[in-house]
Design an enzyme around this catalytic site. Structure first.
Site, short mmCIF file in Angstrom:
data_model
loop_
_atom_site.label_atom_id
_atom_site.label_comp_id
_atom_site.label_asym_id
_atom_site.label_seq_id
_atom_site.Cartn_x
_atom_site.Cartn_y
_atom_site.Cartn_z
N LYS A 247 -17.49 -10.76 44.90
CA LYS A 247 -16.84 -10.16 43.72
C LYS A 247 -15.69 -11.07 43.30
O LYS A 247 -14.62 -11.05 43.90
CB LYS A 247 -16.33 -8.76 44.10
N GLU B 276 -6.73 -12.42 53.74
CA GLU B 276 -5.82 -13.55 53.49
C GLU B 276 -4.90 -13.09 52.37
O GLU B 276 -5.33 -12.99 51.22
CB GLU B 276 -6.65 -14.79 53.13
N CYS C 283 -0.55 -18.56 47.61
CA CYS C 283 -0.08 -17.58 48.60
C CYS C 283 0.89 -18.25 49.57
O CYS C 283 1.72 -17.57 50.17
CB CYS C 283 -1.26 -16.98 49.33
N GLU D 136 7.14 -11.35 47.00
CA GLU D 136 6.33 -12.46 46.50
C GLU D 136 6.36 -12.44 44.97
O GLU D 136 6.01 -11.43 44.36
CB GLU D 136 4.89 -12.32 47.01
#
Ligand code: NAI
Ligand code: MG
Length: 505
Positions: free
Chosen positions: A200, A275, A309, A409
């Site tokens: 996906k 992750e 990330c 973040e």
């Protein structure tokens, strides 16, 4: 599904014709319409224009894809194929990626906004490389022979060994920051291990994964081995994560959704690897070679517009050199040309979406309103007035650990810079985060480099370098940055399970 009109601004691009074709779902080696007939729009982040309408798969489509993957796993030629044949197909996918580098890079720039030159030298070649690296493992998935003692049966003899078997039908949900590369990091090991997959892609950037699906069929993947269901996270993604006939789900994206994936997986206790996000410390000591540390720290945060990330987003600089380093990074930032990824002069393209643009500019405001000062940037780029999602590379100073911009973040080109005086305290400050994905250390002192590499709680520590990736080097998170590792031989653990066989002789 019908074709859409391509906006004039991209009509002359080589991929315009491919773009104008209907964008369907790949199920059982057929491109098919979604059962609900719905589509979603895909935007060019440089202009905000719609460039494609893509099939919006939903739960029923996920179910159909999982059934195809299940048939392919249990009964198809994939299962009977020799490891050598399987490895050859995985290798061929890598070769086809290399052969279509220009075309795939163009799709990345159109879809994600990143500079074309970067996609050509980084995203696409690394995607090809991971398929070739993993192809070699198909023939090397060996178990062990195990000398067992069996204390309560001293007079009996046994032959014990392990088999390494594919985990089964795998659901893979990927993000938009490296659309092709994230698909490659996930697919290559799963296929090398003999799993079958329902992928996906992110709704912001589904195009290169769809082209990769076409190339994978060309490489000879049998029916149902790779299924691609485009769609929204809350519908298609959620249906895949909770499907009871999926044996394993591998996810890359936000920590928030990672936790939802874990909950969704409880129905059949499917295996999960994650992750997730990061807020990576990047520590510069006064003995470091500043000629490499300054541009290194700039690229640690500004590469891919900070949409990494592992971005080096918390900068710690030893007090005596703080001003020199901060102003050096500001100089680097001023050299960055912000613009359309197709423009040869562009170093930083637009952010991926309106949503990310809003999020990153909001964080800039939060930082400035809570006492931080912008040494450079701190706002949208003026090019944003024409509809693209452009922001300025930003350095926030006068920041401290209690600030939201230092803890959360941002996922944009925004670094918070702080100084330190005590080299002993820096480990604690580096580890003052819910995340543990990556870290940077810049020093000429080799003992200190080793000490910090051990003490920092992160899945990757880069010393005197940053953002170095290789198919052979594992990557993944400590703490809330995730479960499991991508790449290297470690990733095989994500897609294999061990069976012990014990034979009484
Ligand atoms: P996200 O985590 O929502 O999206 C990542 C993937 O998960 C996409 O394919 C999405 O469709 C899917 N997804 C979303 N909701 C889902 C659900 N309920 N069930 C299953 N799948 C679902 O990330 P988003 O919203 O695009 O970005 C938000 C923030 O997440 C970013 O600002 C950044 O901080 C972080 N992020 C981290 C990434 C990483 O590489 N670790 C990549 C992308 C975003
Ligand atoms: Mg989301």
């Amino acid at each position: 599904m019908t074709a859409i009109a391509i906006p004039p601004s991209i009509a002359s691009r080589p991929s315009a014709q491919w773009l104008s074709k209907p964008k369907q779902l790949l199920i059982n080696n057929q491109w098919v319409d979604p059962q609900g007939g719905e589509t979603f729009d895909v935007f060019n982040p440089a202009t905000g224009e719609v460039i494609a309408q893509v099939a919006a798969g939903e739960a029923a489509d996920i179910d159909k894809a999982v059934k195809a993957a299940r048939r392919a796993f249990e009964d198809g030629p994939w299962k009977k194929m020799t490891p050598s044949e399987r490895g050859k197909i995985v290798w061929r996918i890598g070769e086809l990626i290399d052969q279509h580098c220009d075309e795939l890079a163009e799709l990345e720039t159109l879809d994600n906004g990143k500079p074309l030159a970067v996609a050509k030298v980084a995203d696409v070649p690394l995607a090809g490389d991971i398929f070739r690296y993993m192809a070699g493992y198909a023939t090397k998935l060996e178990g062990n022979t195990i000398p067992i003692s069996v204390l309560y049966a001293p007079d009996s003899q046994f032959h014990a060994f392990t088999l390494r078997e594919p985990v089964g039908v795998v659901g893979q949900i990927i993000p938009w920051n490296f659309p092709l590369l994230m698909a490659a990091w996930k697919l290559a090991p799963a296929l090398a291990c003999g799993c079958t997959v329902v992928l996906k892609p992110a709704e912001q950037t589904p195009l290169s994964a769809m082209r990769l699906g076409e190339l994978a069929l060309e490489a000879g993947l049998p029916e149902g081995v790779l299924n691609i269901v485009t769609g929204l996270g809350e519908t298609a993604g959620a249906a895949l994560a909770s499907h009871n006939d999926v044996d394993k789900v591998a996810f890359t994206g936000s920590t928030e959704v990672g936790k939802m994936i874990v909950n969704a997986a409880t129905g059949n206790l499917k295996k999960v690897t994650l992750e997730l996000g990061g807020k990576s410390p990047n520590v510069i000591f006064k003995d470091a070679d500043l000629n490499t540390a300054i541009p290194g720290a700039a690229s640690a945060i500004f590469f891919n517009h900070g949409q990494c990330c592992c971005a080096g987003s918390r900068l710690y600089v030893e007090k005596e050199i703080f001003d020199e380093v901060a102003s050096g990074i500001a100089e680097e930032a001023k050299k960055i040309t912000v613009g359309d990824g197709f423009d040869e002069n562009t170093v930083m393209g637009p952010l991926v979406s309106q949503e990310q643009f809003d999020r990153v500019t909001k964080y800039m405001d939060i930082g400035l309103n809570s006492g931080a000062k912008a040494l450079c940037g701190g706002s949208a780029n003026e090019a944003a007035k024409d509809g693209g999602y452009y922001v300025n590379p930003t350095i926030l100073v006068d920041t401290h650990e209690q600030m939201q911009v230092v803890q959360e973040e941002i996922f944009g080109p925004v670094v918070t810079a702080m100084s330190f005086t005590d080299p002993e305290e820096i480990v604690a400050r580096s580890n003052d985060s819910i995340y543990g994905l990556a870290a940077g250390v810049w020093t000429a002192d080799i003992s200190r480099a080793h000490r910090l590499a051990k003490a920092i709680k992160a899945g990757t520590v880069w010393v005197n370098c940053y953002n170095v990736f290789d198919s052979a080097m594992p990557f993944g998170g400590y703490k809330q940055s995730g479960w499991g590792r991508e790449m290297g031989h470690e990733v095989l653990n994500n897609y294999l399970q061990t069976k012990s066989v014990c034979i009484g002789l």
